[in-house]
Write an enzyme that holds these catalytic residues in place. Sequence first.
Site, PDB file in Angstrom:
ATOM      1  N   SER A   1      -9.679   1.679   2.717  1.00 53.82           N
ATOM      2  CA  SER A   1      -8.781   2.424   1.870  1.00 53.82           C
ATOM      3  C   SER A   1      -7.721   1.555   1.166  1.00 53.82           C
ATOM      4  O   SER A   1      -7.117   2.006   0.188  1.00 53.82           O
ATOM      5  CB  SER A   1      -8.054   3.487   2.691  1.00 53.82           C
ATOM      6  OG  SER A   1      -7.283   2.906   3.712  1.00 53.82           O
TER       7      SER A   1
ATOM      8  N   LYS B   1       0.850  -1.200   0.000  1.00 56.09           N
ATOM      9  CA  LYS B   1       0.000   0.000   0.000  1.00 56.09           C
ATOM     10  C   LYS B   1       0.887   1.251   0.000  1.00 56.09           C
ATOM     11  O   LYS B   1       1.884   1.306   0.750  1.00 56.09           O
ATOM     12  CB  LYS B   1      -0.918  -0.033   1.223  1.00 56.09           C
ATOM     13  CG  LYS B   1      -1.979   1.048   1.279  1.00 56.09           C
ATOM     14  CD  LYS B   1      -2.867   0.857   2.508  1.00 56.09           C
ATOM     15  CE  LYS B   1      -3.962   1.902   2.619  1.00 56.09           C
ATOM     16  NZ  LYS B   1      -4.817   1.715   3.825  1.00 56.09           N
TER      17      LYS B   1
ATOM     18  N   SER C   1     -10.075  -0.673   6.913  1.00 59.05           N
ATOM     19  CA  SER C   1      -9.406  -0.497   5.620  1.00 59.05           C
ATOM     20  C   SER C   1      -8.634  -1.712   5.124  1.00 59.05           C
ATOM     21  O   SER C   1      -8.170  -1.716   3.979  1.00 59.05           O
ATOM     22  CB  SER C   1      -8.463   0.706   5.672  1.00 59.05           C
ATOM     23  OG  SER C   1      -9.210   1.893   5.632  1.00 59.05           O
TER      24      SER C   1
END
Lengths: 98, 465
Positions: free
Chosen positions: B142, B67, B166
């Site tokens: 996210s 990420k 997330s």
Amino acid sequence: MADVRAIALSANIPLVEGEIQQLQSALDQTASLVESFHKQTSFAEQLPPTHHTTALVNVWREDAVDSSNGLSIEAVFANGARRLDDFIVVPSVNSDTI
Amino acid sequence: MSDITKWTLTKTVGALKNKSVSAAEIWDAYQAAIAAKNPLLNIYLSVSKANRDHPGLELAGVPLAIKDNVLVEGLPTTASSNVLRGFMPPYTATFMKKLLDAGAQVLGKTNLDAWAHGSSTETSDFGVTRNPLNPDYLPGGSSGGSAAAVAADLCPAAIGTETAGSIRQPSAWCGTVGLKPTYGRVSRYGVVAMGSSMDCPGPIAKTVEDAQLLYKIMAGMDPHDSTTSAGNPPRKSRFKIAFVSLDIGMEPAIIDRYQKTIDELRQLPIVESVDVLDLVGPEKALSTAQPLDPHLAIGLYTVLQRAEVSSNLARYDGIRYGHDRSYFGTEAKRRVLLGTYTLSAGYADRLFIHAQKVRTLFIRNYEQLFAKYDLVVSPSAPGYAMPLGAMGDNPHFGELMDLLLEPSSMAGLPGISVPSYIDPTTNLALGINIVAPHWDEDNMIALADAYERATPWNRWRKEAA
């Protein structure tokens, strides 16, 4: 209700004219939700606030400089900071601009 | 040889160890897959060029998707915000160093909601990521890029971060496994800070055993993060499960599907009992082993997260690195403004401190539940992935999508989402969320693994053999 322009000034968030109405609306909507939440949960006033979810307290370390945990001068400036010798140039606090 | 990119992480590691495949073959297979699929799906923001092999290490030659809010020295990190466009981290996150020291390599950095603010990737300044299960739908967020990278077979496994859902919510929407450890189990040092009292890195993977493999390497105390801690509760052989009421406003067809999930859980040999529990309000939360209504978590998370965001994003001024504050997107501005409001004089005690008291209420409610049950299970999300554009101007889209995950995140508890259904018409997935007491990841993983092996909902399970 809170004035989004006053809060933006406090938060150092530059706003452009076209977004003020939208952000004011979102702020009003969220502030209303928060007020409603406050009323719904008045029962919790008797409880202590959470400081750490796993109840961790008082984490200490030696009061000494750890030279292995730092950046070189060149690394500090590598991402574009304005430089004067080994100092970072910052905007004047008396300026209107950031 | 079968398609390398469809292998699980565990199978990939095994094949590298017995030399039936080389690290270069693995690397090239994923690079080719990324070149083919990324233009449509918009998963990777940057792809690495370096390919190192370290024979003998646990993850030698294994490429991972990371990420893009995790710092890796020498690789760009943007947090999907224009503020950090062009930023090159001068150091590496502690848990990433552990993975790299174990031989892993970074395949690339994945898209997210800007600053991890959202549950769709629609707030990214670099465009939305599409759900590989059905490209007309969102991947969640996210960590939507990381979950989509796994779902699209564009990595053997990925790393996400979670503040209130997330990791688990995009995993549910993409049909992957997402493991959020206990707060403090994995160091936050080197992760772009969002909600510091909740932020937690964790793996997103194809199977539970893959997620466990990465989690075990990532975990551990870190002198650079004083909130890291540890615990090691005993393993159990059978579990008493509390299943959270399905009466939270879901569609009837989804409720029916989760009724079948409850039956699947009851049939597992390691499950002693499954009690479906009604929700209670604040007044009963301390006196009964029933779950507190998760709708209250929307307001709670809104107050706590915005306050922490306004503090954490104060550092971005464009003076030392990055661009100035005019580069923040609309969602970040919304959150900073609300956080500044709730922390301002006259409001901090009434709103922020009060919210921390409600947080105590959630934590003590979980203590009531865990005094009677070993694990708490619920749907991972209120429904299937939403179509592209669903977020719109709704400032609480994320809170609504993470409704069933926020309570455990704010209590610092570990949780794991595993696939529990795939709709044959839309190809979209549902997931279940298993939550354990603090530090009890091992028992949580044991139930998740048993469920995954006993049901047909994991797409990679037969590939794992």
